[in-house]
Motif scaffolding. Structure first.
Motif, mmCIF file in Angstrom:
data_model
loop_
_atom_site.group_PDB
_atom_site.id
_atom_site.type_symbol
_atom_site.label_atom_id
_atom_site.label_comp_id
_atom_site.label_asym_id
_atom_site.label_seq_id
_atom_site.Cartn_x
_atom_site.Cartn_y
_atom_site.Cartn_z
ATOM 1 N N PHE A 157 -24.808 8.785 -8.148
ATOM 2 C CA PHE A 157 -23.672 8.347 -7.344
ATOM 3 C C PHE A 157 -22.507 7.946 -8.242
ATOM 4 C CE2 PHE A 157 -21.653 4.615 -5.143
ATOM 5 C CZ PHE A 157 -20.873 5.364 -4.286
ATOM 6 N N PHE A 158 -22.799 7.140 -9.264
ATOM 7 C CA PHE A 158 -21.750 6.691 -10.170
ATOM 8 C C PHE A 158 -21.155 7.865 -10.935
ATOM 9 C CE2 PHE A 158 -19.981 4.290 -13.791
ATOM 10 C CZ PHE A 158 -19.194 3.405 -13.064
ATOM 11 N N ALA A 159 -21.991 8.826 -11.311
ATOM 12 C CA ALA A 159 -21.506 10.025 -12.003
ATOM 13 C C ALA A 159 -20.559 10.815 -11.101
ATOM 14 C CB ALA A 159 -22.672 10.897 -12.439
ATOM 15 N N SER A 160 -20.855 10.870 -9.798
ATOM 16 C CA SER A 160 -19.978 11.600 -8.880
ATOM 17 C C SER A 160 -18.624 10.897 -8.739
ATOM 18 C CB SER A 160 -20.637 11.795 -7.513
ATOM 19 O OG SER A 160 -20.771 10.575 -6.834
ATOM 20 N N ILE A 161 -18.631 9.576 -8.811
ATOM 21 C CA ILE A 161 -17.357 8.837 -8.769
ATOM 22 C C ILE A 161 -16.542 9.153 -10.013
ATOM 23 C CG2 ILE A 161 -16.329 6.535 -8.919
ATOM 24 C CD1 ILE A 161 -18.575 5.576 -7.090
ATOM 25 N N GLN A 162 -17.176 9.107 -11.153
ATOM 26 C CA GLN A 162 -16.458 9.405 -12.398
ATOM 27 C C GLN A 162 -15.968 10.852 -12.429
ATOM 28 O OE1 GLN A 162 -19.423 7.971 -15.200
ATOM 29 N NE2 GLN A 162 -18.138 6.195 -15.635
ATOM 30 N N ALA A 163 -16.755 11.772 -11.889
ATOM 31 C CA ALA A 163 -16.366 13.188 -11.870
ATOM 32 C C ALA A 163 -15.190 13.439 -10.936
ATOM 33 C CB ALA A 163 -17.551 14.053 -11.454
ATOM 34 N N SER A 164 -14.980 12.550 -9.982
ATOM 35 C CA SER A 164 -13.877 12.727 -9.024
ATOM 36 C C SER A 164 -12.513 12.531 -9.668
ATOM 37 C CB SER A 164 -14.031 11.769 -7.849
ATOM 38 O OG SER A 164 -13.717 10.439 -8.251
ATOM 39 N N LEU A 224 -11.140 9.617 -10.292
ATOM 40 C CA LEU A 224 -10.502 8.383 -9.824
ATOM 41 C C LEU A 224 -10.313 7.403 -10.975
ATOM 42 C CD1 LEU A 224 -12.399 7.636 -6.520
ATOM 43 C CD2 LEU A 224 -9.941 7.850 -6.770
ATOM 44 N N PRO A 225 -9.153 6.768 -11.037
ATOM 45 C CA PRO A 225 -8.971 5.725 -12.042
ATOM 46 C C PRO A 225 -9.931 4.559 -11.757
ATOM 47 C CG PRO A 225 -6.866 6.370 -11.077
ATOM 48 C CD PRO A 225 -7.940 7.027 -10.275
ATOM 49 N N GLU A 226 -10.383 3.913 -12.801
ATOM 50 C CA GLU A 226 -11.348 2.820 -12.648
ATOM 51 C C GLU A 226 -10.837 1.732 -11.713
ATOM 52 O OE1 GLU A 226 -13.854 -0.455 -15.247
ATOM 53 O OE2 GLU A 226 -12.778 1.120 -16.300
ATOM 54 N N LYS A 227 -9.554 1.445 -11.768
ATOM 55 C CA LYS A 227 -8.986 0.397 -10.910
ATOM 56 C C LYS A 227 -9.274 0.664 -9.431
ATOM 57 C CE LYS A 227 -4.576 -1.480 -9.334
ATOM 58 N NZ LYS A 227 -4.770 -1.124 -7.929
ATOM 59 N N PHE A 247 -12.732 -1.366 -4.927
ATOM 60 C CA PHE A 247 -13.567 -1.071 -3.761
ATOM 61 C C PHE A 247 -14.930 -1.750 -3.891
ATOM 62 C CE2 PHE A 247 -17.009 1.602 -2.092
ATOM 63 C CZ PHE A 247 -16.720 1.548 -0.736
ATOM 64 N N PHE A 248 -15.591 -1.592 -5.056
ATOM 65 C CA PHE A 248 -16.913 -2.188 -5.242
ATOM 66 C C PHE A 248 -16.855 -3.707 -5.304
ATOM 67 C CE2 PHE A 248 -18.059 2.116 -6.807
ATOM 68 C CZ PHE A 248 -18.942 2.395 -5.787
ATOM 69 N N LYS A 249 -15.774 -4.236 -5.810
ATOM 70 C CA LYS A 249 -15.617 -5.694 -5.822
ATOM 71 C C LYS A 249 -15.555 -6.206 -4.390
ATOM 72 C CE LYS A 249 -12.597 -9.381 -7.468
ATOM 73 N NZ LYS A 249 -11.383 -9.704 -8.236
ATOM 74 N N ALA A 250 -14.788 -5.530 -3.535
ATOM 75 C CA ALA A 250 -14.683 -5.924 -2.133
ATOM 76 C C ALA A 250 -16.026 -5.776 -1.424
ATOM 77 C CB ALA A 250 -13.607 -5.104 -1.426
ATOM 78 N N GLU A 251 -16.726 -4.667 -1.677
ATOM 79 C CA GLU A 251 -18.035 -4.440 -1.058
ATOM 80 C C GLU A 251 -19.039 -5.495 -1.492
ATOM 81 O OE1 GLU A 251 -19.288 -1.959 1.159
ATOM 82 O OE2 GLU A 251 -17.147 -1.639 1.506
ATOM 83 N N ALA A 252 -19.109 -5.757 -2.791
ATOM 84 C CA ALA A 252 -20.058 -6.728 -3.330
ATOM 85 C C ALA A 252 -19.732 -8.129 -2.814
ATOM 86 C CB ALA A 252 -20.024 -6.712 -4.852
ATOM 87 N N ILE A 305 0.886 -1.168 0.000
ATOM 88 C CA ILE A 305 0.000 0.000 0.000
ATOM 89 C C ILE A 305 0.919 1.212 0.000
ATOM 90 C CG2 ILE A 305 -1.762 1.301 1.242
ATOM 91 C CD1 ILE A 305 -2.635 -1.379 2.519
ATOM 92 N N THR A 306 0.773 2.055 -1.010
ATOM 93 C CA THR A 306 1.656 3.211 -1.168
ATOM 94 C C THR A 306 0.921 4.510 -0.862
ATOM 95 O OG1 THR A 306 1.106 3.532 -3.494
ATOM 96 C CG2 THR A 306 2.919 1.997 -3.008
ATOM 97 N N THR A 307 1.674 5.580 -0.847
ATOM 98 C CA THR A 307 1.069 6.897 -0.651
ATOM 99 C C THR A 307 0.101 7.218 -1.785
ATOM 100 O OG1 THR A 307 3.031 7.895 -1.672
ATOM 101 C CG2 THR A 307 2.937 7.876 0.744
ATOM 102 N N TYR A 308 0.387 6.727 -2.980
ATOM 103 C CA TYR A 308 -0.532 6.912 -4.112
ATOM 104 C C TYR A 308 -1.872 6.242 -3.800
ATOM 105 C CZ TYR A 308 -2.718 6.398 -8.680
ATOM 106 O OH TYR A 308 -3.612 6.422 -9.718
ATOM 107 N N ASP A 309 -1.829 5.015 -3.285
ATOM 108 C CA ASP A 309 -3.058 4.308 -2.921
ATOM 109 C C ASP A 309 -3.852 5.105 -1.895
ATOM 110 O OD1 ASP A 309 -2.430 2.030 -4.541
ATOM 111 O OD2 ASP A 309 -1.126 1.280 -2.944
ATOM 112 N N LEU A 310 -3.156 5.661 -0.909
ATOM 113 C CA LEU A 310 -3.829 6.471 0.108
ATOM 114 C C LEU A 310 -4.489 7.700 -0.506
ATOM 115 C CD1 LEU A 310 -1.460 6.526 3.222
ATOM 116 C CD2 LEU A 310 -3.623 5.312 2.952
ATOM 117 N N ASP A 311 -3.775 8.376 -1.378
ATOM 118 C CA ASP A 311 -4.329 9.577 -2.022
ATOM 119 C C ASP A 311 -5.586 9.246 -2.828
ATOM 120 O OD1 ASP A 311 -2.276 11.073 -0.943
ATOM 121 O OD2 ASP A 311 -1.065 11.059 -2.784
ATOM 122 N N GLN A 312 -5.553 8.128 -3.546
ATOM 123 C CA GLN A 312 -6.709 7.731 -4.340
ATOM 124 C C GLN A 312 -7.883 7.350 -3.439
ATOM 125 O OE1 GLN A 312 -6.707 8.258 -7.694
ATOM 126 N NE2 GLN A 312 -4.752 9.128 -7.093
#
Length: 140
Positions: free
Chosen positions: A112-119, A121-124, A129-134, A44-51
């Motif tokens: 909600f999904f539009a707000s994620i895309q607008a942020s 964030l890279p899809e990965k 996150f959603f894979k873990a939640e699901a 887990i890197t600082t990049y991961d934390l920032d994302q």
């Protein structure tokens, strides 16, 4: 004629130097990443934390580095459990997780999904996150 040749030589040398430095400049951000923690040998890197902090903002959850790190660790552990039981959440399960989280935020899933895309964030990042939640909804 001599000035044109000198100018062309200088431009060629400058272009060569720029191309030679290009890989070095592209690697620079990756070198700025620092290792923060590991989960089962998964860094887990600082990049991961920032994302994750960006995602936490969209989710209206605490945006401290500690909260982001806890979230990443929980997701990585959940993903490991999914792998252990050979479970792979499908589109329906992921959509269900998105709908549940959107409902918690009093948003419709599309907004909600539009707000994620607008942020930005890279899809990965959000996909994991959603894979873990699901997956966790399947396991529990």
């Amino acid at each position: 004629m001599k000035t044109t040749a000198n100018l062309l030589s200088t431009l060629t040398a400058s272009a060569f130097l720029a191309l030679a430095l290009c890989p070095v400049l592209l690697l620079r951000p990756a070198q700025a990443q620092a290792l923060v923690a590991t989960v089962n040998d998964d860094p887990i890197t600082t990049y991961d934390l920032d994302q994750r902090i960006k995602l936490q903002k969209v989710l209206k959850r605490p945006t401290t580095k500690e909260a982001a790190l806890e979230g990443i660790i929980a997701d990585r552990l959940r993903l490991r459990e999914l792998k252990k039981y050979k479970l792979e959440p499908g589109t329906a399960e992921r959509n269900s997780a998105i709908t549940k989280i959107a409902g918690d935020l009093k948003m419709n899933p599309q907004a909600f999904f539009a707000s994620i895309q607008a942020s930005g964030l890279p899809e990965k990042e959000w996909s994991e996150f959603f894979k873990a939640e699901a997956g966790w909804l399947i396991l529990t």
